[in-house]
Motif scaffolding. Structure first.
Motif, PDB file in Angstrom:
ATOM      1  N   ALA C 223      11.221  23.681 -42.049  1.00 54.32           N
ATOM      2  CA  ALA C 223      11.972  23.052 -40.961  1.00 54.32           C
ATOM      3  C   ALA C 223      11.728  23.828 -39.671  1.00 54.32           C
ATOM      4  N   ASN C 283      14.899   9.582 -46.744  1.00 51.60           N
ATOM      5  CA  ASN C 283      13.917  10.163 -45.815  1.00 51.60           C
ATOM      6  C   ASN C 283      13.280   9.073 -44.954  1.00 51.60           C
ATOM      7  N   LEU C 289      12.882  14.807 -37.264  1.00 53.89           N
ATOM      8  CA  LEU C 289      13.986  14.318 -36.431  1.00 53.89           C
ATOM      9  C   LEU C 289      13.877  14.955 -35.057  1.00 53.89           C
ATOM     10  N   SER C 293      10.384  19.151 -37.544  1.00 53.76           N
ATOM     11  CA  SER C 293      10.415  18.960 -38.989  1.00 53.76           C
ATOM     12  C   SER C 293      11.774  19.329 -39.568  1.00 53.76           C
ATOM     13  N   THR C 294      12.192  18.560 -40.587  1.00 54.12           N
ATOM     14  CA  THR C 294      13.497  18.777 -41.220  1.00 54.12           C
ATOM     15  C   THR C 294      13.391  19.642 -42.478  1.00 54.12           C
TER      16      THR C 294
ATOM     17  N   TYR D 108      26.166  18.390 -37.631  1.00 53.12           N
ATOM     18  CA  TYR D 108      24.820  17.843 -37.495  1.00 53.12           C
ATOM     19  C   TYR D 108      24.889  16.331 -37.675  1.00 53.12           C
ATOM     20  N   TYR D 115      20.302  19.138 -36.350  1.00 54.11           N
ATOM     21  CA  TYR D 115      19.924  20.108 -37.381  1.00 54.11           C
ATOM     22  C   TYR D 115      18.572  20.743 -37.068  1.00 54.11           C
ATOM     23  N   THR D 116      17.630  19.920 -36.650  1.00 52.47           N
ATOM     24  CA  THR D 116      16.278  20.455 -36.413  1.00 52.47           C
ATOM     25  C   THR D 116      16.241  21.374 -35.175  1.00 52.47           C
TER      26      THR D 116
END
Lengths: 366, 366, 366, 366
Positions: C223, C283, C289, C293-294, D108, D115-116
């Motif tokens: 991530a 996903n 996102l 990258s997550t 998030y 989150y990212t």
């Protein structure tokens, strides 16, 4: 990399002219979580601000920087914390006297970019030098203030070491004297102040101008920054310094002196130190070998030509192809090299910060 | 722009080490329909080839260039016509003596990049200087040969103007003498040959080395190339020259001399010529004002340090942190500055070619 | 970044045409101390090699890669260790049949770049598609093989998921089947092989061609790679995939399907996992996102158009402006999409490797 | 090229967040002597301004653009003439409601970059999406307004062609209807307005959101722009469109449809026209063959995902690793795709303007 951007990972784009509404820069690629204050940036800007002594132009500009993006405020309401997104800084132009530029608008001033702007663009903003104005350098200094934050252990300092025919005595070198209130020249040699003052008074009164040599020293730079032959650290420092208006030469370490001496004299010998790091017995290399920093002090010098705006009439031509005599009136520095000191510091700081990130990116070793 | 590429629209990427299978370059962005021959490129390469006199290294390399892509052959079966796609050129390494590098592999030679490579990468190719080898410059010269083709009216020539303590007499300057069979030094001053020869023989016999200063002059460059403050033409020339191994200083026009004189002395006055172009009464600016070409000759100089590989033992350390004395054996030039002349020409030619395309792109005025 | 280079810190420059002496790539910015073998790179190249089944072109090219620079050999004499300098790889062209291109040289084949090359460059290398040849992709695959080495925990795999009107059944997805000797299509669905085979035989016998859709999945990507709005990881993956010949569309995650559904359906909900990392319950985002990258699998798809070289005559014009009918003879794939699978993998691997270094450079967090 | 800059010769750098003092862009490389007015740029900005119908967010922002540098005023006092130096444009943020972000700051939001960002930077500006805010796109639209000026004969127009499950009828396509006061959707199909209105009202009332597909058409683009395989014109258009927030797929010409049909169906046949230019009998290629423009209309489409901010609670986690339910309050568009139309136009215009300059630079043929 290109027209108005320099740096690769710590990337600075500047914009603005002398007589527009404002000027500024965008810093892209700044690491997140760097802490800084507007005051710290302003302090650097204040170093190069005109109007501080009789030896620099009397234009009155507060040069107040505003940070517009790329940060969140810490709980103290003052400390800015970078978020990793572009940091935009702006300085508004205040003292734009609406003077009559009529004649200058049609004449090509010798030593200025008037003729070449016209040949390149077919148009030029003749007010105050347009893009080539010394005011643009405020944006560089603001960027440099941030660059310094990336390597807290690094110190980048500059000094004027010669002005026209006059030179400092290196035996008197005192970094602490440079910020002294009685030092309008960024000279590290207290004894040089009256010499420079007399000399420059003479130049100023004669309506003349004179050049200068500036030395920048960066200490606390880790070994390993740079690359062997392209994007050498010295190459990028030289490029950054040559991008400053009126700069005509750049040296690293002993520079042109290296061409005069032998390999034995020039080699910086090494012995092992007690801290697992080598001790270099000299620093002819200026802290860079094969394009990569050695861990020693990085030393660069650059030559600034005399201001082209002088009161003595000079032969030239105008936009219609007539021969004319040009004499520049208005506010001008008799020695622009003085104010080049903080600019040179900023450009070196930016080059090192960029290479610090590039080195970390490629090798993961910082 | 970056690690191993220079140029923006005429973009040169070089690759290869001294002791690998080959070295070469990829030229991206070359205009289509440029006509050239392998022989023309080879002729430039032959200028810098080692083994041509007792004053340069005795390594025997034919340095034969192969053009691998980016062209179609004209009907004559010899002339290559660029197609606008990448032009890849390769030079195979032939004379790779498998000598014993054992000791050198573990020692950091003073003045070399050995220590800094290790600090940067944690690994180094110790054979023949790795990437920092003078052999890499063959790729630059090949690129420069093509760059010259973009501006057929342009001439880029270089000369060695000083070697150690010895200088040429500029009054004797004769460009035609430089290619003379009796001139192993690229000096423009016939009278300097015996002086340089005696001096360098002494240096060589003493196992020593010496630096040099090179001057590059580009004539026939149209006015208007460059940009006001970043990507100045002088900045990019300086950057390109500083990217050459062992270069420690760069000057444009009168360079550091500009810092010593007054504005009246430094200004290049203008009068209107008969051909609708201005006549400059001097060229202190070195053909560039405000970062943009004036149409005058572009003049740049650079200082090359003495070869660090010398027979006199020097103090150093090894990879294990032991103090050692290092003495370099093997084939080395007593003055690497000599062979830097065609390299400097190539780097200036590439900078100008790049700006020629950039200027055409932004303004459509060429 | 530009004409024939992609990537920012892991930078790949390719060169070469279908019918020149060779083609290749230069990889600049590879971290030092990456271990790889020529065999590992060759294994990737062999995946896309033509001549492996009746469904791909019968041109016989061994596609043997040579690594020319940027490494030292390990003690085993086989393992190469990158030194941090440019890695040059070359593939010689062997099977260059000197066939008669006479007619094609003067005709603009519909769907090909013949006309546009001519409009851009005023010249073109008509032999085998020149720079647009599928052979150029060998250089990309070689680069991708190295890119994979930068993130050892990463797996990048591709699959053909539809060919013309025929699609796989995703319920049958089996990654292990893709390398199977009985699978000439890179399909993950064993049941699809006879369907595709019959279909493509018909296409081939009719002298026709057909397009395909390829899906690339990268697992094990940490991530945090990418950037919010420019240089988004998905943007750079899309750019890399669109740079492949004949690609007309790219999707990330659920792609165009996202435009048809609601926010509730599209949101990938999260719950906290046992390993201090979130678990995503779906996903749709394809592992990215806001451009970053997550940690989930990165999923991209691209559409390849049918080969433009077909046996059915098509209306066109020639270089003299005459109306003509064009029919392409010679060796051609009925579905170029098949061989696009390893190419797509390579381009995704390169994009991720580049962002891995960029992320490390800016944040120091990897 | 990089993090917050796109374009190579027409280079746009944007900066700013949703809730800072301002946002803006710097356009570097704009040709000199381009004439434009602040009003023309404002007109483009007004197209994407929120608060114009009940279907877009109610945030009240005048979005008034200021041009700060890079121009001189013409004699009329209104027309700006570019000087070739950087053009800086700024838009101040006015409506920054100091609402309570407390909860959101620690959660998030699914489908968002929260989150990212955290994983990348270890810090984030949670107010209004930070850098990912739709407000940033104002800077792109301003840049696009200028890009259009470089090719006066070019028209770049966009249309929304589907919204969630609803599509337009292409038979009704009317470009003139798009600017109509009764058209809040940028749809080219008058009959679709009530359908989209009903549909979106339902979505909005349900606290939901929906995606959309946008089509951009550029007419009047000369043949010859682009490059064969890297920096393809379609690649750079795709990259630019994928850089827009929430875009998950891009197509050129018939796009994914090309993967379903045969070579005969897909080939765009040609006949010679009366004006010495070819007539293409179809445009499956979307105006680009081999990465280079054909002179036909350039056609690109992109898919925008549904707004992730919805009123329906979704499962997620917070910064402390707790499972939470997230529901976004505040001002949000039920279909962000609507306002993506002028943004898409701007990004395509910028890509073409950049390639126009690049083509002129390399070939001198425009």
């Amino acid at each position: 990399m290109s027209h108005n951007t320099f740096g690769h990972l710590f990337r600075v784009t500047t914009w603005g002219e002398s007589h527009g509404a404002a000027l500024g820069c965008v810093i892209d690629g700044c690491p997140p979580r760097i802490r800084f204050t507007q005051g710290e940036i302003q302090a650097e800007l204040d170093k190069r601000r005109p109007g501080q002594s009789r030896f620099v132009t009397q234009r009155r500009e507060p040069d107040e920087v505003k940070v517009l993006s790329g940060f969140v405020l810490d709980g103290d309401g003052t400390t800015m914390i970078s978020t990793g997104t572009p940091i935009s800084m702006m300085i508004e132009n205040v003292d734009q006297r609406s003077k009559d530029y009529g004649e200058i608008a049609r004449q090509y001033r010798p030593g200025h970019a008037d003729y070449t702007y016209h040949m390149k663009y077919g148009i030029r903003d003749h007010r105050g030098g347009g893009r080539s104005s010394a005011r643009e350098t405020a944006a560089r200094v603001a960027a440099g203030a941030l660059a310094r934050k990336l390597l807290p252990e690094m110190t980048v300092r500059g000094a004027l070491i010669s002005m026209g025919e006059k030179q400092i005595d290196r035996a008197n070198w005192d970094w602490n004297f440079i910020g002294d209130a009685e030092n309008p020249f960024f000279t590290p040699d207290r004894a040089s102040v009256p010499v420079f003052a007399d000399y420059l008074d003479g130049i100023r009164k004669a309506g003349s101008s004179v050049g200068a040599v500036i030395e920048i020293v960066a200490e606390g730079v880790p070994a390993g920054l740079g690359a062997p032959i392209y994007a050498k650290l010295d190459q990028d420092i030289a490029s950054n310094l040559m991008s400053i208006n009126a700069v005509k030469g750049v040296e690293i370490g002993n520079g042109f002196e290296a061409a005069r001496i032998t390999g034995e004299q020039n080699a910086d010998e090494m012995r092992m130190g007690n801290d697992d790091k080598p001790i270099f017995l000299s620093n002819n290399a200026g802290g860079i070998l094969g394009g990569i920093s050695t861990g020693q002090a990085i030393v660069a010098r650059f030559a600034v030509k005399p201001t082209s705006s002088i009161l003595t009439p000079r032969q030239s031509i105008d936009v219609d192809g007539n021969n004319v005599d040009v004499m520049t009136k208005g506010r001008h520095d008799p020695c622009v090299g003085i104010r080049a000191v903080p600019i040179g510091e900023a450009m070196v700081a930016c080059a090192i910060a960029d290479h610090y990130l590039r080195h970390r990116g490629q090798t993961g070793r910082v």
